[in-house]
Design a protein around this motif. Structure first.
Motif, mmCIF file in Angstrom:
data_model
loop_
_atom_site.group_PDB
_atom_site.id
_atom_site.type_symbol
_atom_site.label_atom_id
_atom_site.label_comp_id
_atom_site.label_asym_id
_atom_site.label_seq_id
_atom_site.Cartn_x
_atom_site.Cartn_y
_atom_site.Cartn_z
ATOM 1 N N PRO A 28 0.842 -1.198 0.000
ATOM 2 C CA PRO A 28 0.000 0.000 0.000
ATOM 3 C C PRO A 28 0.878 1.249 0.000
ATOM 4 C CG PRO A 28 -0.796 -1.566 1.610
ATOM 5 C CD PRO A 28 0.514 -2.092 1.097
ATOM 6 N N PRO A 29 0.532 2.260 -0.824
ATOM 7 C CA PRO A 29 1.370 3.450 -0.971
ATOM 8 C C PRO A 29 1.215 4.445 0.160
ATOM 9 C CG PRO A 29 -0.550 3.645 -2.366
ATOM 10 C CD PRO A 29 -0.622 2.290 -1.702
ATOM 11 N N GLY A 38 -13.864 1.958 2.378
ATOM 12 C CA GLY A 38 -12.867 1.622 1.368
ATOM 13 C C GLY A 38 -12.417 0.179 1.465
ATOM 14 N N THR A 39 -12.028 -0.364 0.325
ATOM 15 C CA THR A 39 -11.554 -1.738 0.256
ATOM 16 C C THR A 39 -10.186 -1.761 -0.406
ATOM 17 O OG1 THR A 39 -13.821 -2.545 0.014
ATOM 18 C CG2 THR A 39 -12.058 -4.050 -0.652
ATOM 19 N N VAL A 40 -9.247 -2.507 0.185
ATOM 20 C CA VAL A 40 -7.915 -2.679 -0.402
ATOM 21 C C VAL A 40 -7.777 -4.146 -0.790
ATOM 22 C CG1 VAL A 40 -5.426 -2.559 -0.035
ATOM 23 C CG2 VAL A 40 -6.904 -0.810 0.957
ATOM 24 N N ILE A 41 -7.587 -4.368 -2.094
ATOM 25 C CA ILE A 41 -7.379 -5.709 -2.628
ATOM 26 C C ILE A 41 -5.942 -5.775 -3.123
ATOM 27 C CG2 ILE A 41 -8.071 -7.380 -4.383
ATOM 28 C CD1 ILE A 41 -10.806 -5.899 -4.437
ATOM 29 N N ALA A 42 -5.205 -6.786 -2.698
ATOM 30 C CA ALA A 42 -3.808 -6.923 -3.104
ATOM 31 C C ALA A 42 -3.611 -8.237 -3.840
ATOM 32 C CB ALA A 42 -2.886 -6.857 -1.888
ATOM 33 N N HIS A 43 -2.678 -8.212 -4.763
ATOM 34 C CA HIS A 43 -2.283 -9.398 -5.519
ATOM 35 C C HIS A 43 -0.773 -9.481 -5.313
ATOM 36 C CE1 HIS A 43 -3.596 -11.788 -9.257
ATOM 37 N NE2 HIS A 43 -2.587 -12.393 -8.686
ATOM 38 N N ALA A 44 -0.329 -10.336 -4.390
ATOM 39 C CA ALA A 44 1.070 -10.325 -3.982
ATOM 40 C C ALA A 44 1.632 -11.733 -3.821
ATOM 41 C CB ALA A 44 1.216 -9.574 -2.660
ATOM 42 N N ALA A 50 2.771 -4.394 5.858
ATOM 43 C CA ALA A 50 1.854 -3.375 5.334
ATOM 44 C C ALA A 50 0.616 -4.023 4.711
ATOM 45 C CB ALA A 50 2.567 -2.490 4.313
ATOM 46 N N LEU A 51 0.801 -5.105 3.974
ATOM 47 C CA LEU A 51 -0.348 -5.790 3.375
ATOM 48 C C LEU A 51 -1.235 -6.408 4.455
ATOM 49 C CD1 LEU A 51 1.140 -7.548 0.229
ATOM 50 C CD2 LEU A 51 -0.471 -5.644 0.285
ATOM 51 N N CYS A 52 -0.621 -7.034 5.443
ATOM 52 C CA CYS A 52 -1.404 -7.635 6.530
ATOM 53 C C CYS A 52 -2.227 -6.585 7.260
ATOM 54 C CB CYS A 52 -0.486 -8.364 7.512
ATOM 55 S SG CYS A 52 0.215 -9.885 6.839
ATOM 56 N N GLU A 53 -1.661 -5.393 7.396
ATOM 57 C CA GLU A 53 -2.328 -4.320 8.122
ATOM 58 C C GLU A 53 -3.417 -3.637 7.291
ATOM 59 O OE1 GLU A 53 -1.033 0.056 9.619
ATOM 60 O OE2 GLU A 53 0.296 -1.595 10.185
ATOM 61 N N GLN A 54 -3.174 -3.441 5.999
ATOM 62 C CA GLN A 54 -4.062 -2.615 5.189
ATOM 63 C C GLN A 54 -5.005 -3.378 4.263
ATOM 64 O OE1 GLN A 54 -4.493 0.664 5.248
ATOM 65 N NE2 GLN A 54 -2.900 1.152 6.713
#
Length: 111
Positions: A28-29, A38-44, A50-54
């Protein structure tokens, strides 16, 4: 109208002007407050703090040996990349995941 850069996207998300962020292979930036709507979708390929948190959702992404495609070198040569190992678990080609998500929300995607 010009698009937003990464910082502009993060700021618009924090202000609630964007309802969703889709992150492909990046953390996440610098998201501050995660808007309630809001929704944060990650492809990692790897989970980071940071991904676990956001992130609300994380899709497993391919690591380099699982990828297939082409790379253009700085001198302009095209090199084909062949998959060295099979996908593990639920991992799928990132492009196919994007096409499927787009079709599920009603976007037409050209082949």
């Amino acid at each position: 109208e010009d698009g937003l850069d990464a910082q502009g996207i993060a700021e618009a998300f924090e202000r609630g002007e964007l309802s969703c962020l889709y992150l492909l292979g990046v953390d996440p930036p610098g998201i501050g407050a995660h808007p309630p709507a809001g929704t944060v979708i990650a492809h990692a390929a790897f989970l980071t703090d940071a991904l676990c948190e956001q992130a609300d959702v994380v899709f497993p992404a391919e690591v380099y040996p699982e990828k297939e495609g082409a790379v253009t070198h700085p001198d302009g040569r095209l090199q084909h990349v062949r998959r060295a190992v099979r996908h593990i678990g639920e991992t799928r080609d990132e492009g196919r995941v994007l096409v499927e998500l787009a079709s599920r929300i009603g976007l037409a995607v050209a082949p």
